[in-house]
Every structure is written in structure tokens, then in C-alpha cells.
Design a protein around this motif. Structure first.
Motif, PDB file in Angstrom:
ATOM      1  N   THR A   1       3.910   2.152  -3.394  1.00 23.79           N
ATOM      2  CA  THR A   1       3.651   2.785  -4.690  1.00 23.79           C
ATOM      3  C   THR A   1       3.907   1.805  -5.821  1.00 23.79           C
ATOM      4  OG1 THR A   1       4.203   4.972  -3.807  1.00 23.79           O
ATOM      5  CG2 THR A   1       4.311   4.700  -6.201  1.00 23.79           C
ATOM      6  N   MET A   2       5.020   1.066  -5.727  1.00 24.21           N
ATOM      7  CA  MET A   2       5.342   0.069  -6.758  1.00 24.21           C
ATOM      8  C   MET A   2       4.268  -1.001  -6.798  1.00 24.21           C
ATOM      9  SD  MET A   2       7.607  -0.791  -9.074  1.00 24.21           S
ATOM     10  CE  MET A   2       6.456  -1.580 -10.165  1.00 24.21           C
ATOM     11  N   SER A   3       3.862  -1.483  -5.642  1.00 24.30           N
ATOM     12  CA  SER A   3       2.837  -2.525  -5.580  1.00 24.30           C
ATOM     13  C   SER A   3       1.533  -2.031  -6.201  1.00 24.30           C
ATOM     14  CB  SER A   3       2.618  -2.930  -4.118  1.00 24.30           C
ATOM     15  OG  SER A   3       1.602  -3.898  -4.027  1.00 24.30           O
ATOM     16  N   TYR A   4       1.158  -0.818  -5.894  1.00 25.45           N
ATOM     17  CA  TYR A   4      -0.078  -0.252  -6.467  1.00 25.45           C
ATOM     18  C   TYR A   4       0.018  -0.140  -7.979  1.00 25.45           C
ATOM     19  CZ  TYR A   4      -3.712   3.090  -7.634  1.00 25.45           C
ATOM     20  OH  TYR A   4      -4.791   3.702  -8.219  1.00 25.45           O
ATOM     21  N   LYS A   5       1.146   0.352  -8.475  1.00 30.30           N
ATOM     22  CA  LYS A   5       1.310   0.488  -9.926  1.00 30.30           C
ATOM     23  C   LYS A   5       1.270  -0.870 -10.617  1.00 30.30           C
ATOM     24  CE  LYS A   5       3.843   4.858  -9.922  1.00 30.30           C
ATOM     25  NZ  LYS A   5       5.122   5.514 -10.211  1.00 30.30           N
ATOM     26  N   LEU A   6       1.756  -1.900  -9.949  1.00 28.84           N
ATOM     27  CA  LEU A   6       1.709  -3.233 -10.539  1.00 28.84           C
ATOM     28  C   LEU A   6       0.271  -3.737 -10.634  1.00 28.84           C
ATOM     29  CD1 LEU A   6       4.831  -4.942  -8.941  1.00 28.84           C
ATOM     30  CD2 LEU A   6       4.539  -4.224 -11.335  1.00 28.84           C
ATOM     31  N   THR A   7      -0.588  -3.322  -9.727  1.00 29.85           N
ATOM     32  CA  THR A   7      -1.989  -3.737  -9.804  1.00 29.85           C
ATOM     33  C   THR A   7      -2.709  -3.064 -10.966  1.00 29.85           C
ATOM     34  OG1 THR A   7      -2.843  -2.018  -8.310  1.00 29.85           O
ATOM     35  CG2 THR A   7      -2.145  -4.117  -7.304  1.00 29.85           C
ATOM     36  N   LEU A   8      -2.189  -1.936 -11.424  1.00 31.63           N
ATOM     37  CA  LEU A   8      -2.813  -1.202 -12.522  1.00 31.63           C
ATOM     38  C   LEU A   8      -2.437  -1.751 -13.893  1.00 31.63           C
ATOM     39  CD1 LEU A   8      -2.340   2.455 -11.224  1.00 31.63           C
ATOM     40  CD2 LEU A   8      -4.397   1.020 -11.055  1.00 31.63           C
TER      41      LEU A   8
END
Length: 143
Positions: free
Chosen positions: A135-142
Motif C-alpha cells: 500500500t505504501m509503495s503504491y501511494k508513493l507511485t501516485l
């Protein structure tokens, strides 16, 4: 709800846990490192969405690590393995944090792969930690 002293008094030594003990210690120590680094990075980023995502991340991970250690204590984990913790909080830029976060995820995957089926509840916690990382990794891509 059980109290911590109940976990300690009910803890039993399970020889099946011994092969994964070093991995669990690594997951906990590296996780504490990611909690601290996540918080420091949280304070330094300028993007509001990233700031909030990092705050959610380190708070959730801290709770999950607590749950992991308490579950491991119930099967004989000795927290003395954690007494000499040395956490390096250098490299708190977002890019380094992301790289280290993925390395941490890899170590959790290795631990899950070694997990005896008898410890399904511990494996579930490790999977939850992976989901938090994802989830953290995905949010960082946003951001």
C-alpha cells in the motif's frame, strides 16, 4: 482480551520455531528501522499526500510489529534476541526509503517461504505487513 503477562505465562517452546527465529528477529529489527525512517521521512517530505501516507505507514507497521512479536513470544520467541538492536537512520530521502522498503518486503517474503504451516497466524501477520508495504509503495507511485 489477553494481557501481555498471559502470553508470557502461556508461552511454550516449540522446536519448529527455531529455524525461523533469526528471520523473525531480522523482520522485527528491520521493521523498527522502517518505522523510524518512515517517521523521519514523514516529517521531511513536502508533498501532503506523501506526508499522510508515510504517517499511516509507520503507525500501522508499528502495531503490526507489536502483534508479530507478541504472537512469536507465544511459541517461544525470546525477546533477548532484540536487546542489542542497532538502528541506522541515515539516508532518509524518499528514494532511499523506497528502495529499502522493497528490500524489507523481500526479507519478509523469505521468512514466509520458510514458515512451517504450524505457524499460520504468524504467517498471516507477515502477509499483513507485506500488504502495508505494498500500500505504501503504491501511494508513493501516485505522488
Amino acid at each position: 482480551m489477553k494481557q501481555f503477562r498471559d502470553f508470557i505465562s502461556e508461552a511454550r517452546q516449540m522446536p519448529e520455531f527455531e529455524p525461523i527465529r533469526p528471520n523473525i528477529s531480522g523482520v522485527v529489527i528491520d521493521g523498527l528501522n522502517m518505522v523510524i525512517r518512515g517517521q523521519i521521512t514523514h516529517w521531511t517530505v513536502k508533498n501532503y499526500a506523501t506526508h499522510e501516507a508515510l504517517g499511516d505507514f509507520y503507525e500501522t507497521l508499528k502495531e503490526q510489529l507489536d502483534h508479530l512479536v507478541e504472537s512469536c513470544i507465544a511459541v517461544g520467541y525470546d525477546t533477548n534476541d532484540l536487546e542489542q538492536v542497532n538502528i541506522n537512520v541515515q539516508g532518509n530521502d524518499l528514494q532511499t526509503f523506497e528502495i529499502d522498503l522493497m528490500q524489507y518486503r523481500d526479507s519478509i517474503s523469505e521468512t514466509i517461504a520458510m514458515m512451517p504451516t504450524k505457524f499460520g497466524s504468524i504467517e498471516d501477520i507477515l502477509v499483513s505487513i507485506q500488504k502495508t508495504i505494498d500500500t505504501m509503495s503504491y501511494k508513493l507511485t501516485l505522488s
